[in-house]
Enzyme design. Sequence first.
Site, PDB file in Angstrom:
ATOM      1  N   TYR A   1      -1.550  -0.279  10.199  1.00 30.23           N
ATOM      2  CA  TYR A   1      -1.639  -0.809   8.838  1.00 30.23           C
ATOM      3  C   TYR A   1      -0.404  -0.405   8.041  1.00 30.23           C
ATOM      4  CZ  TYR A   1      -3.578  -1.443   4.102  1.00 30.23           C
ATOM      5  OH  TYR A   1      -3.796  -1.810   2.789  1.00 30.23           O
TER       6      TYR A   1
ATOM      7  N   SER B   1       0.847  -1.199   0.000  1.00 28.35           N
ATOM      8  CA  SER B   1       0.000   0.000   0.000  1.00 28.35           C
ATOM      9  C   SER B   1       0.879   1.244   0.000  1.00 28.35           C
ATOM     10  CB  SER B   1      -0.892   0.010   1.240  1.00 28.35           C
ATOM     11  OG  SER B   1      -1.546   1.259   1.397  1.00 28.35           O
TER      12      SER B   1
END
Length: 264
Positions: A167, A154
């Site tokens: 995350y 990501s």
Amino acid sequence: MAETKLSMKDKRWSLHGMTALVTGGTRGIGHAIVEELAEFGATVHICARNQDDINKCLKEWKNKGLNVTGSECDLQCSDQRKKLMEDVCSIFHGKLNILVNNAATNITKEIVDYSAEDVSTIMGTNFESVYHLSQLAHPLLKESGYGSIVFISSIAGLRAVPVFSVYAASKRAMNQFTKNLALEWAKDNIRANAVAPGPVKTKLLESIMNSSGGDDSINGAVSRTLVGRMGEPKEISSLVAFLCLPAASYITGQVICADGGFTS
């Protein structure tokens, strides 16, 4: 001579005869990756936590003429990861060409609000399970003689994004693991790369936008993309498929952004 060259070119841009495992393959980016790999000729196995979702997808893909199988697996559980790889070994006769570590989870909170359980859940799903699954897959990838691992990372692992701290840490760890794995396993003819998407229209992103602070965070990221919009799952799956093709045989140890220009 012309026919021979065409045949060699086709082989470089084909996954016919290859096998693949895609985690979290029933929805979003994972679903698109499964279709992309299968359309290039690969035989694909998927895993997900919900058997009903798996059955629905398998029926859909069968109707499309795609060669896909699937099994239920909660990747947070070590024993289930081992069972998954045993199934894959049996189905693919001890050889695996492609592993796509796609499954992930997220909990959006301010840093001071995360609990130890939150951190354990995110890191366990997004990093620990990926690390272990790669270890389990190593002998199968090596035995195939042509192995490729793609990690779905990501942009949050590259740039600071509000309420994404844990995350982001899991994806940053994944990025570094990609490089170390590429270094250590090159001798076994196994390549490793990571794809770092920007905001992409998926159910996971939708749930994040419905969480506290998630909507502002995602909208802020979208506003910083050069193309001015969210991505589509197919815009990520095409890059993943390319990295698995023989045509990409000189690419390894890379973290490649597919983010509409967010990180440019």
